[in-house]
Enzyme design. Structure first.
Site, PDB file in Angstrom:
ATOM      1  N   LYS A  50      44.800  27.979  14.664  1.00 39.13           N
ATOM      2  CA  LYS A  50      44.098  27.277  15.742  1.00 39.13           C
ATOM      3  C   LYS A  50      43.339  28.252  16.634  1.00 39.13           C
ATOM      4  O   LYS A  50      42.299  27.901  17.204  1.00 39.13           O
ATOM      5  CB  LYS A  50      45.074  26.429  16.543  1.00 39.13           C
ATOM      6  CG  LYS A  50      46.237  27.206  17.181  1.00 39.13           C
ATOM      7  CD  LYS A  50      45.956  27.631  18.601  1.00 39.13           C
ATOM      8  CE  LYS A  50      47.096  28.465  19.165  1.00 39.13           C
ATOM      9  NZ  LYS A  50      46.922  28.781  20.582  1.00 39.13           N
ATOM     10  N   THR A  94      43.721  24.280  22.629  1.00 38.43           N
ATOM     11  CA  THR A  94      43.136  25.609  22.541  1.00 38.43           C
ATOM     12  C   THR A  94      41.627  25.555  22.334  1.00 38.43           C
ATOM     13  O   THR A  94      40.895  26.443  22.786  1.00 38.43           O
ATOM     14  CB  THR A  94      43.791  26.405  21.396  1.00 38.43           C
ATOM     15  OG1 THR A  94      45.210  26.304  21.518  1.00 38.43           O
ATOM     16  CG2 THR A  94      43.419  27.870  21.454  1.00 38.43           C
TER      17      THR A  94
END
Length: 331
Positions: free
Chosen positions: A190, A247
């Site tokens: 991620k 994120t």
């Protein structure tokens, strides 16, 4: 009372030490720099990373042996690429049955090992003692006691539950899982996709573009995770989609912020300066994630593009053009 040693006093290490203390766990936090340890011990603040957060009562030290003495839980809160070297220093002070909980998210450069594998290799600990924590956990928000959830994964379900109980409190809700691989792949990858989203944002691209990157990034993560033995459902949960969305979209994300500077035409040095010297894990992880994918014959075009921008001198516009020029195919 359960006693935890948190090794690492950056933003997330400090915030998680607070989480543990607020859950009733006895906490000692180790800081690499003596001045950080002193501030934590005397002011109950971390002026270098979370200056506005008042911390609960906890012990702080610059001596790792002191921090580890009698610890039932050892929380590893240092950057992924420095974990091995630190563990080699710490391992002789770690108790023989202590749980080892990794907060680091990355794939080790060179060896292509996940963090749990690095921990096992260096300490000799059985996998039943090694756990990982992953989820949409932006340190500043958690330190401010904004509600958040996470996943604690361990092959030993009972140990995962014990760790869950050590950190569950009124604002932090941990879930347990036995899919360590899925949680680690979601957490490592991620950061790379967040760099791509930051680059797109810096270029002035809108929500359609960001949503497309997140979705196609998730497809890459699932392909790699499944190839390594992860459960797809894990990557549809907090350790996958949840962490990815936070994120990729939050200005508090170092990886997104780093990418934004690159997308706006800034240099790697300017991007590093914009993140105040804190580690954007995706910059190094994109290399190891790409190599891991190649080793398992997994196609990860977004990861490849991020690597080209960060390490091969390819411009952001050229990278976007390469992605858009790929052959069209079924989803």
């Amino acid at each position: 009372m359960t006693r935890a040693a948190v090794l690492g006093a950056g933003s997330w290490g400090t915030a998680f030490a607070k989480v543990l203390a607020d859950a009733g766990t006895d906490v000692t936090i180790w800081a690499r720099r003596p001045e950080v340890a002193k501030a934590l011990a005397t002011e109950h603040r971390n002026p270098f990373y979370l200056p506005d957060v008042q911390l609960p009562s906890l012990t702080a030290t610059h001596d790792h042996a002191e921090a580890l003495d009698g610890a039932d839980i050892v929380v590893l809160a240092v950057p992924s690429q420095s974990l091995r070297a630190n563990l080699e220093t710490w391992r002789d002070s770690i108790g023989p049955d202590a749980a080892l909980l990794s907060l680091a998210k990355g794939i080790e450069t060179g060896t292509l090992l996940r963090m749990s594998q690095v921990i096992g290799a260096v300490t000799g600990a059985d996998e039943s003692r090694i756990a990982v924590l992953s989820g949409p956990n932006l340190a500043k928000e958690i330190a401010a006691e904004q509600p958040a959830a996470t996943v604690i994964a361990c092959t030993d379900a009972a140990r995962a539950v014990a760790l869950q109980q050590a950190c569950a409190n009124g604002y932090f809700r941990p879930y347990t899982n036995t899919d360590v691989i899925g949680c680690e792949i979601g957490g490592a990858c991620k950061n790379v996709i967040a760099l791509a989203c930051g680059i797109a944002s810096g270029m002035g691209l809108g929500d359609n573009s960001i949503a497309s990157l997140i979705t196609r990034g998730l497809a890459e993560i699932i392909r790699l995770g499944v190839a390594l033995g992860a459960e797809p459902v894990t990557l549809a949960g907090l350790a996958g989609v949840g962490d990815l969305v936070a994120t990729c979209t939050s200005p508090l994300s170092r990886n997104r912020s780093f990418g934004h500077v690159l997308g706006a035409g800034g240099s790697m040095e300017a991007a590093q300066e914009a993140t105040h010297g804190q580690v954007a894990e995706g910059v190094k992880s994109c290399t190891s994630v790409r190599a891991l994918a190649a080793a398992h014959n997994v196609e990860m075009p977004l990861t490849t593009s991020v690597h080209q921008v960060c390490h091969e001198g390819v411009s952001v516009r050229e990278a976007v053009g390469n992605l858009l020029g790929r052959r069209i195919k079924p989803e």
